[in-house]
Design a protein around this motif. Structure first.
Motif, short mmCIF file in Angstrom:
data_model
loop_
_atom_site.label_atom_id
_atom_site.label_comp_id
_atom_site.label_asym_id
_atom_site.label_seq_id
_atom_site.Cartn_x
_atom_site.Cartn_y
_atom_site.Cartn_z
N ILE B 227 0.88 -1.17 0.00
CA ILE B 227 0.00 0.00 0.00
C ILE B 227 0.91 1.21 0.00
CG2 ILE B 227 -1.56 1.38 1.41
CD1 ILE B 227 -3.09 -0.84 2.12
N SER B 228 0.74 2.07 -0.98
CA SER B 228 1.61 3.25 -1.05
C SER B 228 1.13 4.31 -0.07
CB SER B 228 1.63 3.81 -2.47
OG SER B 228 0.41 4.46 -2.73
N PHE B 229 2.01 5.27 0.17
CA PHE B 229 1.70 6.38 1.07
C PHE B 229 0.42 7.10 0.62
CE2 PHE B 229 2.49 10.22 3.48
CZ PHE B 229 3.27 9.79 4.53
N VAL B 230 0.37 7.40 -0.68
CA VAL B 230 -0.79 8.13 -1.21
C VAL B 230 -2.05 7.30 -1.13
CG1 VAL B 230 -1.46 9.65 -3.09
CG2 VAL B 230 0.85 8.69 -3.02
N GLN B 231 -1.90 6.00 -1.45
CA GLN B 231 -3.06 5.12 -1.44
C GLN B 231 -3.71 5.13 -0.05
OE1 GLN B 231 -1.68 1.49 -3.07
NE2 GLN B 231 -3.74 0.64 -3.30
N TRP B 232 -2.86 5.04 0.97
CA TRP B 232 -3.38 5.09 2.35
C TRP B 232 -4.10 6.40 2.57
CZ3 TRP B 232 -3.01 1.63 6.61
CH2 TRP B 232 -3.52 2.16 7.80
N MET B 233 -3.47 7.49 2.13
CA MET B 233 -4.08 8.81 2.36
C MET B 233 -5.40 8.95 1.64
SD MET B 233 -0.89 11.50 2.40
CE MET B 233 -1.95 12.88 2.81
N VAL B 234 -5.46 8.46 0.41
CA VAL B 234 -6.70 8.54 -0.35
C VAL B 234 -7.81 7.77 0.38
CG1 VAL B 234 -7.83 7.81 -2.48
CG2 VAL B 234 -5.60 8.92 -2.57
N MET B 235 -7.44 6.63 0.97
CA MET B 235 -8.42 5.84 1.71
C MET B 235 -8.82 6.51 3.02
SD MET B 235 -6.75 2.08 1.13
CE MET B 235 -7.70 1.18 2.35
N SER B 299 9.50 3.41 -3.41
CA SER B 299 8.58 3.09 -2.32
C SER B 299 8.82 4.00 -1.12
CB SER B 299 8.72 1.63 -1.92
OG SER B 299 9.65 1.51 -0.88
N SER B 300 7.76 4.19 -0.34
CA SER B 300 7.80 5.17 0.75
C SER B 300 8.85 4.85 1.80
CB SER B 300 6.42 5.31 1.38
OG SER B 300 5.96 4.05 1.78
N SER B 301 9.16 3.54 1.97
CA SER B 301 10.16 3.20 2.98
C SER B 301 11.55 3.65 2.53
CB SER B 301 10.14 1.71 3.27
OG SER B 301 10.30 0.98 2.08
#
Lengths: 163, 475
Positions: B227-235, B299-301
């Motif tokens: 799960i990407s950083f943005v994907q989490w934020m969008v959710m 990736s965000s990490s």
């Protein structure tokens, strides 16, 4: 419970009572112990330590029967066990030389000139105890409502973490 | 005046809980050695011991949370790795012991470490306090608008900083204001509550917002779902904003202001030294890279490790700063990830899932149930421990054929359920901070916290998926 003690050393009974009265707003969280001279202060210090408590602030007069207040503060500063105690001289009669000695050798934290005002004494005690708990306590939350909340919050922000 | 003694500590962490926790832990640990469970492998039995012990230790806090995490890693190595004692029966593919050690440097921990560096730097250069003051200006002097401003700023900060540090930072701004209000003005309570509430909600917003999110992202990564950083934020963010506004409305209703206008000290002097400037740029670049992952694919990490390198190389952060990173929080997350690896490798997950007739439960109900359990559990115990215990179970349920729920959703909702728990002073450190001001009593907290928690749960579980469908961002 492990409590932090404010130790007042003052030989004149009326003045001692006046200080104790002015410190009343702290008694919910701190314990105020009164001593009439340095000898007495040492006894109180022993009792406090044996009881599992510790002194966080010493409010000390200078001109006392027997040993002088500044000498006692120097002694507190020399012992590892008592060095972290915040030291305040509350006096009208400490000469320049004694005062210099208090600053240089006792690492004096504050000087309150007699006569003091309640507000001034409050501010000094609040500030000094705030310094003491920030330096010596893990959990600062119990002190937020009685000491300098904004400064305690800044300290909590540095060390707090999500669980 | 009521004494703020330490009610925060009483419920589960009293003096008695230590010996009780240790004895109970020892008993549950031996249980799978004494009782044989049908259909569960030898490795499964052993990891079951570890799991039961983890529950007891994380609930009672007989030893510190991070110590339990370290213990889990050691026990897994000693019991189910290729170095296990006694060795496991042939046929079981024991994971290498280094797999368990590796959880201490799991990619998601590097992401979190990056978050810590940004947060620590913001504190070091007082960026957080200055930003808070500048951003508060446009909200004027009406109490309700100031409260809205405070909540939006707190939530925004707590998306990148720890909820606890954010709460304390903003509380330092608000306490002087509270002190000027009349004791009977309910606004005192409203203001003191608005900050922890907003910080708890804001933590939901990003993977680095609060440890449960990291545990969710990390466990999913181990299951092969990224799960990407943005994907989490969008959710997470849209409902976060809605919940924030609801919470604000609720607080203004429950704690109406008497005062018509408030005076805030809004002096802000930004640090313009060279190190500070390096930090500002690093901060901006890191956040920008996190937000644009779909464009560059880093990736965000990996991005998270960037501020670590830059700030250390430029000496903006000293060895001392590196030392003061809250490693124990990272270790706590690692413990959850290691537990997940063990549960999965040993086959305990499949056995647990097979134990109950989950076929009868629908997907939606499963998610609601898990999120509710997370909410309830973390009201009393640590949010991270809740996520550590529930996410491995939730993921194995989601991945089993019987249920086949979307694993990312299950982990996401458990993490959010844990963050929404804020009904008691013990629920989260931000709550304890609000409580310590003396402006909030247990009842205020219980009423506000449970309304917001339950509302948030309903919003996320029922309304968020509709929104995702509508906007086509379904994970």
């Amino acid at each position: 419970m492990n409590r932090i003690v404010i130790l007042v050393i003052e030989d004149e009974p009326e003045v001692r009572e006046a200080i104790a009265r002015d410190l009343q707003s702290f008694t919910g969280h701190f314990q105020v112990e009164l001593a009439e001279d340095v000898q007495d202060a040492r006894t109180v210090m022993d009792e406090v330590t044996t009881g599992g408590d510790r002194v966080g602030l010493a409010l000390c007069d200078h001109l006392l029967p027997g040993e002088r207040g500044v000498d006692y503060l120097v002694e507190l500063n020399e012992e590892a066990a008592t060095r972290s105690i915040r030291k305040v001289l509350i006096t009208g009669q400490a000469g320049l030389e004694d005062t210099i000695r208090a600053v240089n050798e006792a690492d004096l934290d504050h000087y309150v000139a007699k006569p003091w005002t309640v507000e001034n004494l409050h501010d000094v005690v609040r500030g000094q105890l705030t310094d003491f708990v920030i330096d010596n306590e893990d959990d600062l939350l119990p002190y937020v409502s009685v000491l300098d909340g904004a400064r305690l919050m800044a300290a909590i922000a540095e060390r707090g973490f999500d669980r | 005046m009521a004494l703020t003694k330490r009610p925060v500590r009483m419920s589960l962490k009293g003096k008695l809980s230590r010996p009780v926790g240790l004895v109970l832990g020892a008993i549950v640990f031996t249980l799978p050695y004494v009782v044989e469970f049908e259909g569960l492998s030898v490795a499964g039995h052993r990891i079951f011991s570890v799991f039961l012990l983890a529950i007891v230790l994380w609930v009672t806090e007989a030893i510190p949370l991070h110590a339990t995490a370290a213990l889990i890693i050691l026990l897994e190595i000693l019991l189910i790795s290729d170095k296990a004692l006694p060795p496991l029966p042939a046929g079981f593919e024991a994971p290498s012991f280094s797999t368990f050690f590796a959880s201490l440097a799991h990619p998601v921990l590097m992401l979190f470490l990056g978050g810590f560096f940004l947060a620590d730097g913001a504190a070091k250069f007082r960026l957080d306090q200055n930003m808070a003051r500048v951003l508060l200006r446009p909200f004027g002097d009406s109490p309700t608008r100031i409260m809205l401003g405070l909540m939006l700023i707190t939530a925004a900060f707590s998306m990148f900083m720890s909820n606890t540090a954010t709460t304390a930072t903003l509380m330092a701004v608000v306490l002087p204001v509270i002190a000027t209000l009349a004791p009977e003005d309910r606004l005192r309570t409203g203001l003191a509550l608005s900050i922890p509430v907003a910080a708890n909600i804001g933590g939901i917003g990003t993977p680095v917002g609060t440890p449960p999110n990291a545990i969710a992202v990390g466990s999913l990564a181990d299951a092969g779902i990224s799960i990407s950083f943005v994907q989490w934020m969008v959710m997470a963010v849209p409902m976060m904003v809605v919940l924030l506004l609801i919470a604000w409305y609720l607080l203004t209703r429950l704690f109406p202001a008497r005062e018509r206008s408030l005076q805030l000290t809004i002096h802000a002097t930004f640090d313009k030294s060279r190190p500070a400037q390096v930090f500002y740029v690093t901060f901006a670049v890191t956040v920008a890279l996190w937000m644009t992952e779909p464009l560059h694919g880093i990736s965000s990490s990996i991005v998270g490790f960037l501020p670590v390198v830059i700030l250390l190389a430029t000496r903006v952060f000293s060895a001392r700063d590196l030392q003061s990173v809250q490693w124990h929080v990272l270790w706590l997350v690692a413990g959850g990830i290691a537990l997940g690896i063990g549960v999965n490798a040993s086959g305990l997950d499949a056995w647990l899932v097979g134990l109950v007739g989950f076929e009868s439960i629908g997907k939606a109900l499963l998610i609601l149930a898990l999120a509710s359990v997370a909410l309830l559990l973390s009201t009393f115990i640590s949010n991270s421990a809740t996520a550590n215990l529930l996410i491995p179970i939730g993921l194995s349920l989601a991945l089993s054929d019987a249920v086949a729920a979307t694993p990312s959703l299950v982990a996401f909702f458990i993490a959010i359920g844990a963050s929404l728990a804020m009904a008691l002073p013990v629920s989260t450190p931000p709550n304890a901070i609000a409580f310590s001001t003396g402006a909030v009593n247990t009842r205020d907290l219980a009423v506000t916290g449970s309304i917001i928690g339950v509302t948030g749960l309903v919003l996320y579980v029922f309304a968020a998926p509709l929104l995702w469908d509508l906007t086509g961002v379904t994970p």
